[in-house]
Design an enzyme around this catalytic site. Structure first.
Site, PDB file in Angstrom:
ATOM      1  N   LYS A   1      27.355  46.021  38.004  1.00 18.01           N
ATOM      2  CA  LYS A   1      27.471  46.556  39.370  1.00 18.01           C
ATOM      3  C   LYS A   1      27.589  48.081  39.342  1.00 18.01           C
ATOM      4  O   LYS A   1      27.028  48.768  40.196  1.00 18.01           O
ATOM      5  CB  LYS A   1      28.668  45.909  40.082  1.00 18.01           C
ATOM      6  CG  LYS A   1      28.403  44.427  40.368  1.00 18.01           C
ATOM      7  CD  LYS A   1      29.644  43.686  40.799  1.00 18.01           C
ATOM      8  CE  LYS A   1      29.311  42.237  41.116  1.00 18.01           C
ATOM      9  NZ  LYS A   1      30.509  41.379  41.219  1.00 18.01           N
TER      10      LYS A   1
ATOM     11  N   GLY B   1      29.582  41.690  47.318  1.00 13.79           N
ATOM     12  CA  GLY B   1      29.353  40.520  48.186  1.00 13.79           C
ATOM     13  C   GLY B   1      29.042  40.960  49.602  1.00 13.79           C
ATOM     14  O   GLY B   1      28.055  41.656  49.851  1.00 13.79           O
TER      15      GLY B   1
ATOM     16  N   VAL C   1      26.281  44.129  44.954  1.00 12.37           N
ATOM     17  CA  VAL C   1      27.624  44.678  44.689  1.00 12.37           C
ATOM     18  C   VAL C   1      28.511  44.438  45.898  1.00 12.37           C
ATOM     19  O   VAL C   1      28.097  44.709  47.036  1.00 12.37           O
ATOM     20  CB  VAL C   1      27.582  46.202  44.427  1.00 12.37           C
ATOM     21  CG1 VAL C   1      28.974  46.721  44.066  1.00 12.37           C
ATOM     22  CG2 VAL C   1      26.590  46.558  43.338  1.00 12.37           C
TER      23      VAL C   1
ATOM     24  N   GLU D   1      21.587  44.785  48.893  1.00 16.08           N
ATOM     25  CA  GLU D   1      22.964  44.960  49.384  1.00 16.08           C
ATOM     26  C   GLU D   1      23.946  43.975  48.744  1.00 16.08           C
ATOM     27  O   GLU D   1      25.092  44.324  48.447  1.00 16.08           O
ATOM     28  CB  GLU D   1      22.995  44.787  50.909  1.00 16.08           C
ATOM     29  CG  GLU D   1      24.351  44.965  51.548  1.00 16.08           C
ATOM     30  CD  GLU D   1      24.922  46.368  51.333  1.00 16.08           C
ATOM     31  OE1 GLU D   1      24.366  47.321  51.874  1.00 16.08           O
ATOM     32  OE2 GLU D   1      25.929  46.499  50.610  1.00 16.08           O
TER      33      GLU D   1
ATOM     34  N   GLY E   1      31.043  34.651  47.174  1.00 21.36           N
ATOM     35  CA  GLY E   1      31.123  33.424  47.966  1.00 21.36           C
ATOM     36  C   GLY E   1      29.883  33.251  48.821  1.00 21.36           C
ATOM     37  O   GLY E   1      29.169  34.208  49.123  1.00 21.36           O
TER      38      GLY E   1
ATOM     39  N   VAL F   1      24.495  31.032  47.040  1.00 20.93           N
ATOM     40  CA  VAL F   1      24.098  32.082  47.985  1.00 20.93           C
ATOM     41  C   VAL F   1      22.896  31.625  48.816  1.00 20.93           C
ATOM     42  O   VAL F   1      22.856  31.831  50.034  1.00 20.93           O
ATOM     43  CB  VAL F   1      23.795  33.401  47.243  1.00 20.93           C
ATOM     44  CG1 VAL F   1      23.490  34.501  48.245  1.00 20.93           C
ATOM     45  CG2 VAL F   1      24.975  33.813  46.367  1.00 20.93           C
TER      46      VAL F   1
ATOM     47  N   LYS G   1      22.572  41.580  40.429  1.00 18.78           N
ATOM     48  CA  LYS G   1      22.987  42.843  39.798  1.00 18.78           C
ATOM     49  C   LYS G   1      22.584  42.900  38.333  1.00 18.78           C
ATOM     50  O   LYS G   1      22.252  43.981  37.820  1.00 18.78           O
ATOM     51  CB  LYS G   1      24.498  43.072  39.919  1.00 18.78           C
ATOM     52  CG  LYS G   1      25.362  41.957  39.377  1.00 18.78           C
ATOM     53  CD  LYS G   1      25.724  41.008  40.464  1.00 18.78           C
ATOM     54  CE  LYS G   1      26.517  39.821  39.975  1.00 18.78           C
ATOM     55  NZ  LYS G   1      26.904  38.948  41.079  1.00 18.78           N
TER      56      LYS G   1
ATOM     57  N   GLY H   1      37.786  26.118  40.328  1.00 14.32           N
ATOM     58  CA  GLY H   1      36.442  26.605  40.648  1.00 14.32           C
ATOM     59  C   GLY H   1      36.390  28.088  40.969  1.00 14.32           C
ATOM     60  O   GLY H   1      35.367  28.591  41.442  1.00 14.32           O
TER      61      GLY H   1
HETATM   62  N1  LIG Z   1      27.772  33.296  44.037  1.00 21.66           N
HETATM   63  C1  LIG Z   1      28.184  34.448  44.546  1.00 21.66           C
HETATM   64  O1  LIG Z   1      29.243  34.527  45.173  1.00 21.66           O
HETATM   65  C2  LIG Z   1      27.340  35.679  44.388  1.00 21.66           C
HETATM   66  C3  LIG Z   1      27.780  36.890  44.947  1.00 21.66           C
HETATM   67  C4  LIG Z   1      26.970  38.036  44.849  1.00 21.66           C
HETATM   68  C5  LIG Z   1      25.768  37.947  44.178  1.00 21.66           C
HETATM   69  N2  LIG Z   1      25.379  36.763  43.614  1.00 21.66           N
HETATM   70  C6  LIG Z   1      24.087  36.723  42.936  1.00 21.66           C
HETATM   71  O2  LIG Z   1      23.233  35.866  43.673  1.00 21.66           O
HETATM   72  C7  LIG Z   1      22.325  35.208  42.806  1.00 21.66           C
HETATM   73  C8  LIG Z   1      22.409  33.696  43.041  1.00 21.66           C
HETATM   74  O3  LIG Z   1      23.727  33.259  42.731  1.00 21.66           O
HETATM   75  P1  LIG Z   1      24.193  31.766  43.042  1.00 21.66           P
HETATM   76  O4  LIG Z   1      25.667  31.759  42.837  1.00 21.66           O
HETATM   77  O5  LIG Z   1      23.647  31.305  44.331  1.00 21.66           O
HETATM   78  O6  LIG Z   1      23.477  30.975  41.853  1.00 21.66           O
HETATM   79  P2  LIG Z   1      23.349  29.398  41.667  1.00 21.66           P
HETATM   80  O7  LIG Z   1      24.340  28.695  42.519  1.00 21.66           O
HETATM   81  O8  LIG Z   1      23.320  29.139  40.203  1.00 21.66           O
HETATM   82  O9  LIG Z   1      21.892  29.074  42.268  1.00 21.66           O
HETATM   83  C9  LIG Z   1      20.692  29.393  41.610  1.00 21.66           C
HETATM   84  C10 LIG Z   1      19.545  28.697  42.314  1.00 21.66           C
HETATM   85  O10 LIG Z   1      18.330  29.121  41.738  1.00 21.66           O
HETATM   86  C11 LIG Z   1      17.531  28.003  41.397  1.00 21.66           C
HETATM   87  N3  LIG Z   1      16.788  28.358  40.193  1.00 21.66           N
HETATM   88  C12 LIG Z   1      17.268  28.885  39.053  1.00 21.66           C
HETATM   89  N4  LIG Z   1      16.253  29.117  38.175  1.00 21.66           N
HETATM   90  C13 LIG Z   1      15.136  28.738  38.798  1.00 21.66           C
HETATM   91  C14 LIG Z   1      13.764  28.722  38.429  1.00 21.66           C
HETATM   92  N5  LIG Z   1      13.350  29.123  37.228  1.00 21.66           N
HETATM   93  N6  LIG Z   1      12.845  28.260  39.316  1.00 21.66           N
HETATM   94  C15 LIG Z   1      13.266  27.840  40.530  1.00 21.66           C
HETATM   95  N7  LIG Z   1      14.527  27.827  40.947  1.00 21.66           N
HETATM   96  C16 LIG Z   1      15.458  28.269  40.086  1.00 21.66           C
HETATM   97  C17 LIG Z   1      18.501  26.862  41.169  1.00 21.66           C
HETATM   98  O11 LIG Z   1      17.814  25.629  41.420  1.00 21.66           O
HETATM   99  P3  LIG Z   1      18.575  24.206  41.332  1.00 21.66           P
HETATM  100  O12 LIG Z   1      19.604  24.249  42.422  1.00 21.66           O
HETATM  101  O13 LIG Z   1      17.518  23.213  41.598  1.00 21.66           O
HETATM  102  O14 LIG Z   1      19.174  24.153  39.966  1.00 21.66           O
HETATM  103  C18 LIG Z   1      19.580  27.173  42.222  1.00 21.66           C
HETATM  104  O15 LIG Z   1      19.224  26.618  43.461  1.00 21.66           O
HETATM  105  C19 LIG Z   1      22.697  35.665  41.391  1.00 21.66           C
HETATM  106  O16 LIG Z   1      21.883  36.743  41.009  1.00 21.66           O
HETATM  107  C20 LIG Z   1      24.138  36.127  41.538  1.00 21.66           C
HETATM  108  O17 LIG Z   1      24.498  37.099  40.590  1.00 21.66           O
HETATM  109  C21 LIG Z   1      26.125  35.649  43.713  1.00 21.66           C
END
Ligand SMILES: NC(=O)c1ccc[n+]([C@@H]2O[C@H](COP(=O)([O-])OP(=O)(O)OC[C@H]3O[C@@H](n4cnc5c(N)ncnc54)[C@H](OP(=O)(O)O)[C@@H]3O)[C@@H](O)[C@H]2O)c1
Length: 435
Positions: free
Chosen positions: A206, A135, A133, A130, A303, A14, A106, A188
């Site tokens: 959510k 996306g 929940v 926003e 996504g 994200v 969430k 994936g």
């Molecule tokens: N993916 C989705 O489609 C989606 C949709 C809706 C909501 N969300 C929400 O959005 C949030 C992020 O999701 P994501 O999929 O982007 O997660 P992700 O791909 O796992 O990315 C997490 C990021 O946070 C960094 N990070 C984690 N712990 C850290 C710490 N202690 N100090 C500094 N940096 C830290 C990681 O660093 P590194 O890269 O260096 O490891 C990584 O860049 C989550 O709360 C998720 O529930 C995601």
């Protein structure tokens, strides 16, 4: 030109989408801010050398969150690290430092929402969410603003794209859960540890975010009846189709006046119901309200880019508040007094009412159907339809039933009794029906 300094915590899926969309749509975003611009000052990650999904100036990266949280020029912090413990600390520290916060988390809001919203209100800063929940589907804004004058009676949604993808594949291809999950993981579409998605926990998080917006009462994860997909079989999907239903993993929240119900479970819904045609990774939320009637919110629920759209919509709104020296704080969630858990009682799992689909594997001999009907009748459960299927000589027969509306505790009591009968060859299968 006025610049709004922003710090980003997390540059995963994200976070990368946010950086990309801020660059790709900088001009349009500037127009929507009346000529001001978003100035991304710092991006906090865990590993500086990790390959990134987006081109970024390495000088922006840091592993030190205080470079964002303690920078007096940064006005808005975007939390995209995920998880609960560190995210909670970062958000509380940012709020304490007087920064507005945007989050997509969430799990964090479901677990610590009351604490975080109270801290933000006390410090007079905004906490927007926003993307937590749906996306890219603007359901939070729809509930908070679009329906602000209305009274919501019920919300039913498909809010976990992974579960919906798996169920769609199982329904369309008649394949078992484990096989479909393995393929989704290889492509994936599902996490290596899929439990948050397939066991209903992500959807329940959510629902905990949505319920206060709908009904003004905060709920906890333990208030929600949660059931996942693992027990669904191709046989049940086949009979669901035969009875005129599609199985979807739904979040359901309903206002009963003095009490609320909140549940997440695989649900048989009539094929004609709009949510029955929501397939693959799409999300859809169906809201029933007093004045508007029914409304449907549909789109990509996860996504990199869809989620970034939601995050940046919050960023734009907080920036507008800053530019206009206003705060969006008050309407973000209902005001603190309305969030008291005593404001509406949450119905216990055993009190919930539903129609049910049941499948029994039983000895193939006379009188067995009568035994099943007797136990159900003694628990005040009335049968609607019955189908009996005989298999090869010596194998248990299948008895499939749908029931009229019954109470969850009566149904669980009946199934415990039936499973203990000598004629039961396997534990009974249950799927709740929504009409
Ligand atoms: N993916 C989705 O489609 C989606 C949709 C809706 C909501 N969300 C929400 O959005 C949030 C992020 O999701 P994501 O999929 O982007 O997660 P992700 O791909 O796992 O990315 C997490 C990021 O946070 C960094 N990070 C984690 N712990 C850290 C710490 N202690 N100090 C500094 N940096 C830290 C990681 O660093 P590194 O890269 O260096 O490891 C990584 O860049 C989550 O709360 C998720 O529930 C995601």
């Amino acid at each position: 030109m006025r610049k709004i300094a922003v710090g980003l915590l997390g540059l995963g899926n994200v976070g990368a989408g946010v950086v990309k969309l801020l660059e790709d749509n900088a001009e349009a975003i500037g127009h929507r801010l009346g000529g001001a611009s978003i100035d991304l000052r710092r991006v906090v990650v865990r590993e500086l050398k990790k390959p990134r999904l987006v081109d970024i100036d390495p000088a922006l990266l840091t592993t030190d969150p205080s470079k964002v949280i303690s920078d007096p020029e940064i006005k808005i912090v975007i939390e995209l690290v995920g998880g609960e413990t560190e995210a909670r600390r970062f958000v509380l520290e940012a709020i304490a430092a007087g920064k507005h916060v945007v989050t997509a988390n969430k799990a964090l809001l479901a677990t610590h929402g009351d604490e975080l919203f109270a801290a933000a209100a006390k410090r007079g800063v905004d906490l927007y969410y926003e993307a937590s929940v749906g996306g890219g589907v603007p359901i939070i804004r729809a509930l908070r603003e679009g329906l602000a004058s209305d009274r919501i009676d019920e919300l039913i949604g498909i809010v976990n794209g992974t579960s919906n993808f798996l169920l769609t594949a199982m329904t369309e291809e008649g394949r078992p859960f484990d096989e479909v999950l393995k393929e989704a993981q290889a492509k994936g579409y599902a996490e290596a540890d899929p439990s948050l998605d397939v066991d209903g926990v992500d959807a329940a998080h959510k629902l905990c975010v949505l319920v206060p917006l709908c009904f003004g009462t905060s709920i906890k994860l333990e208030d929600v009846l949660v059931d996942g997909l693992r027990h669904l079989t191709p046989t049940d999907l086949h009979f669901s189709d035969r009875f005129g239903y599609v199985i979807k993993s739904l979040v359901i929240a309903k206002d009963h006046g003095d009490s609320l119900e909140a549940r997440v479970h695989p649900t048989m819904i009539p094929k004609r119901f709009l949510l029955a045609s929501v397939s693959g990774v799409y999300n859809a939320i169906y809201v029933s309200s007093y004045a508007l009637g029914h409304s449907l919110y549909y789109g990509r629920g996860a996504g990199m880019m869809p989620t970034a759209v939601a995050v940046i919509s919050d960023l734009i709104e907080v920036s507008r508040n800053l530019l206009g020296s206003a705060s969006g704080g008050a309407p973000l969630r209902l005001q603190a007094p309305a969030l008291k858990r005593s404001s509406k009682r949450i119905r216990q799992a055993g009190e919930l009412l539903s129609r049910y689909y049941l499948r029994f594997s039983v000895d193939d001999r006379p009188g067995v159907l009568g035994q099943l009907a007797r136990v159900l009748g003694e628990q005040a459960i009335s049968i609607s339809e019955v189908v009996q299927e005989r298999h090869a000589e010596g194998r248990p027969a299948s008895v499939i039933m749908t029931t009229h509306v019954a109470k969850e505790q009566d149904m669980q009591a009946a199934l415990a009794l039936i499973n203990a009968l000598p004629v039961s060859a396997e534990p009974a299968r249950l799927i709740r029906i929504y009409e």
